[in-house]
Design a protein around this motif. Structure first.
Motif, short mmCIF file in Angstrom:
data_model
loop_
_atom_site.label_atom_id
_atom_site.label_comp_id
_atom_site.label_asym_id
_atom_site.label_seq_id
_atom_site.Cartn_x
_atom_site.Cartn_y
_atom_site.Cartn_z
N LEU A 232 -11.59 4.16 123.26
CA LEU A 232 -12.97 4.54 123.55
C LEU A 232 -13.95 3.38 123.39
N CYS A 233 -13.61 2.30 124.10
CA CYS A 233 -14.51 1.15 124.28
C CYS A 233 -14.59 0.20 123.08
N ARG A 234 -13.95 0.52 121.98
CA ARG A 234 -14.07 -0.30 120.77
C ARG A 234 -13.77 -1.78 121.02
N THR A 235 -12.74 -2.05 121.83
CA THR A 235 -12.31 -3.45 121.99
C THR A 235 -12.88 -4.12 123.24
N GLY A 236 -13.79 -3.43 123.93
CA GLY A 236 -14.39 -4.05 125.11
C GLY A 236 -13.78 -3.55 126.42
N LYS A 237 -12.77 -2.71 126.33
CA LYS A 237 -12.30 -1.95 127.50
C LYS A 237 -12.20 -0.51 127.01
N PHE A 238 -12.11 0.44 127.97
CA PHE A 238 -12.08 1.82 127.50
C PHE A 238 -10.91 2.04 126.55
N GLU A 305 -23.55 4.31 130.12
CA GLU A 305 -24.27 3.21 129.47
C GLU A 305 -23.41 1.96 129.35
N ASN A 306 -22.31 1.90 130.08
CA ASN A 306 -21.43 0.71 130.08
C ASN A 306 -21.13 0.22 128.67
N ILE A 307 -20.71 1.14 127.82
CA ILE A 307 -20.53 0.80 126.40
C ILE A 307 -19.38 -0.20 126.21
N ALA A 308 -18.36 -0.13 127.05
CA ALA A 308 -17.24 -1.08 126.91
C ALA A 308 -17.73 -2.50 127.14
N GLU A 309 -18.49 -2.69 128.22
CA GLU A 309 -19.01 -4.04 128.51
C GLU A 309 -19.92 -4.51 127.38
N ARG A 310 -20.72 -3.58 126.87
CA ARG A 310 -21.62 -3.93 125.77
C ARG A 310 -20.83 -4.40 124.56
N ALA A 311 -19.75 -3.66 124.25
CA ALA A 311 -18.92 -4.01 123.09
C ALA A 311 -18.28 -5.38 123.30
N ARG A 337 -11.54 -13.20 114.20
CA ARG A 337 -10.67 -12.76 115.29
C ARG A 337 -10.90 -11.29 115.60
N GLY A 338 -10.26 -10.87 116.69
CA GLY A 338 -10.40 -9.46 117.10
C GLY A 338 -10.78 -9.37 118.56
N LEU A 339 -11.01 -8.16 119.00
CA LEU A 339 -11.39 -7.91 120.39
C LEU A 339 -12.60 -6.98 120.38
N GLY A 340 -13.58 -7.29 121.23
CA GLY A 340 -14.76 -6.44 121.32
C GLY A 340 -15.42 -6.31 119.97
N LEU A 341 -15.68 -5.06 119.55
CA LEU A 341 -16.32 -4.86 118.25
C LEU A 341 -15.34 -4.34 117.20
N LEU A 373 -13.04 -9.40 106.07
CA LEU A 373 -14.22 -8.54 106.25
C LEU A 373 -14.09 -7.94 107.64
N ARG A 374 -13.85 -6.63 107.66
CA ARG A 374 -13.66 -5.98 108.96
C ARG A 374 -14.98 -5.40 109.44
N LEU A 375 -15.36 -5.78 110.66
CA LEU A 375 -16.60 -5.27 111.26
C LEU A 375 -16.23 -4.31 112.38
N VAL A 376 -16.58 -3.05 112.20
CA VAL A 376 -16.40 -2.04 113.25
C VAL A 376 -17.71 -1.25 113.38
N PRO A 377 -18.78 -1.96 113.77
CA PRO A 377 -20.10 -1.30 113.80
C PRO A 377 -20.18 -0.28 114.93
N PRO A 378 -21.21 0.56 114.92
CA PRO A 378 -21.46 1.37 116.11
C PRO A 378 -21.53 0.41 117.31
N LEU A 379 -21.03 0.85 118.45
CA LEU A 379 -21.01 -0.04 119.62
C LEU A 379 -22.40 -0.27 120.19
N VAL A 380 -23.37 0.49 119.65
CA VAL A 380 -24.75 0.34 120.10
C VAL A 380 -25.57 -0.55 119.14
N ILE A 381 -24.87 -1.29 118.28
CA ILE A 381 -25.56 -2.16 117.32
C ILE A 381 -26.41 -3.21 118.06
N GLU A 382 -27.54 -3.57 117.45
CA GLU A 382 -28.42 -4.58 118.05
C GLU A 382 -28.08 -5.97 117.53
#
Ligand SMILES: Cc1ncc(COP(=O)(O)O)c(C=O)c1O
Length: 402
Positions: A232-238, A305-311, A337-341, A373-382
């Motif tokens: 569900l878009c977490r890594t930058g793709k659905f 809202e193109n959340i994957a692209e945003r992530a 390291r990581g992918l998307g958010l 330190l693992r960052l998994v913020p809301p994908l709508v973070i500013e």
């Protein structure tokens, strides 16, 4: 420590089973990308309820769907046909190459369902005596007896629960030779996370994933992808497996699916779906009308809202900004390291004190594997929240003694 906080700690001791090592924080309200403690103090949320509230907390649009559906129908059971489930299934299947869905209530339950389906398909449809499930070291698949056995970690998660179910083998992460050495005619499925979350934010290499798909062909086995955290878009793709261009036989989803309401899904190709028949698997609550309606709205918002692209973009932004930390503190920060958010900032030393200081400065993130330190913020973070977090981390690292 406020008197409110001391009270809640004491009440919990007297009321709940002791299973969680909690953060020293009690949350009473959450909104957008902010959490509020019992005294009303505000925290920047870079955890999103552990990669769950991807669209942010307490959204009015989701609350409206929830309350409208709750007034119409909450639960009638899976004895009945319900359009809400089908509307959601249609939307989910349009995001990927799977053909069928089984709805359940959590990540562990989705993975348990995936393992059951793989075994049942292999024995009943393929008529093969192959039941081994191969998983990777440091993977995390859940806390039911089967999924904790599949989980490639030792320690408290497995301690005291013997006998664990047979038929699970764990191999070193991203090591093609090790994988090849255990796969045999007895192998029913290889189960992986494309990016290990709990295991320290480790993406699989393309070469490894190619080898998994090769073994699938060679041994006629199933590939299960655990997308509970990565989906569900977490890594930058659905779905994270779409970065690798593969079509898993089965993949699982949960966490972000209903943005905080408990829901899981097993996503299945047509072939493997033959493994289930009426009566072979079920759940009372899975795919209930309220969670299904909310999840359908989540999928709509993510697409509109193109959340994957945003992530993806935000992930790149964080990586580029955090690279500065690596340059400034090479002896303290090993890399990002990581992918998307789904991102990990790896420290060279035990990170508990840094994590604690971040919390004191009102930034909530997670520490995994002791140093990451693992960052998994809301994908709508500013962006500004990210910049503030990194500036704060920079200050803490400057003073940190290692
Ligand atoms: C990759 C993965 N699989 C499975 C699970 C288990 O999900 P749940 O806690 O909803 O049972 C988690 C939870 O963190 C996870 O990250």
């Amino acid at each position: 420590m406020s008197i409110h906080f001391e009270n809640i700690v004491q009440r919990e001791k007297e009321l709940l089973c002791s299973t969680y090592g909690r953060y020293p924080l009690a949350i009473s309200r959450a909104e957008g990308c902010r959490l509020y403690d019992l005294d009303g103090d505000e925290y920047v949320d870079l955890l999103a309820g552990i990669a769950v509230c991807s669209l942010g907390h307490s959204r009015a649009d989701l609350a409206d769907v929830m309350s409208e559906q709750a007034r119409k129908m909450v639960h009638v059971s899976n004895l009945f046909y319900q359009n809400e489930q089908l509307d959601l299934a249609e939307k989910l299947l349009a995001t990927c190459e799977a053909d069928r869905v089984f709805f359940c209530n959590s990540g562990a339950e989705a993975n348990e369902g995936a393992i059951k389906l793989a075994r049942r398909y292999t024995s009943k449809v393929k008529k093969k005596d192959a039941f081994e499930i191969v998983t990777l070291e440091r993977s995390f698949h859940g806390r039911t007896l089967c999924t904790l056995t599949a989980t490639g970690q030792s320690g408290l998660i497995k301690d005291g629960y013997d006998p664990l179910p047979p038929g699970f083998t764990t191999v070193p992460f991203d090591d093609v030779d090790a994988l090849r050495s255990v796969v045999s005619d007895k192998t029913c499925a290889i189960m992986v996370e494309m990016v290990q979350g709990e295991g320290g934010v480790r993406p699989l290499s393309m070469e490894y994933v190619d080898a998994v798909m090769e073994l699938r062909r060679e041994f006629d086995l199933l590939v299960i992808v655990d997308e509970v955290q990565t989906g569900l878009c977490r890594t930058g793709k659905f779905w994270a497996h779409q970065h690798y261009g593969i079509k898993p036989d089965i993949f699982t989803s949960a966490k972000a699916l209903a943005n905080g309401l408990p829901m899981g899904a097993v996503m299945v190709g047509k072939e493997a779906a033959q493994g289930f028949e009426p009566g072979s698997h079920a759940t009372t609550f899975g795919g209930g009308a309220v969670v299904s309606a909310v999840a359908a709205k989540v999928v709509d918002i993510m697409q509109d809202e193109n959340i994957a692209e945003r992530a993806e973009e935000m992930g790149k932004f964080i990586k580029s900004q955090a690279a500065e930390l690596v340059r400034k503190h090479p002896e303290k920060v090993a890399g990002v390291r990581g992918l998307g958010l789904l991102l990990g900032i790896e420290l060279t030393f035990e990170g508990k004190e840094v994590w604690k200081q971040l919390l004191e400065k009102r930034f909530v993130c997670n520490l995994t594997q002791g140093r990451i330190l693992r960052l998994v913020p809301p994908l709508v973070i500013e962006k500004q929240d990210i910049l503030d977090f990194l500036a704060c981390l920079d200050g803490i690292l400057q003073k940190a003694e290692i």
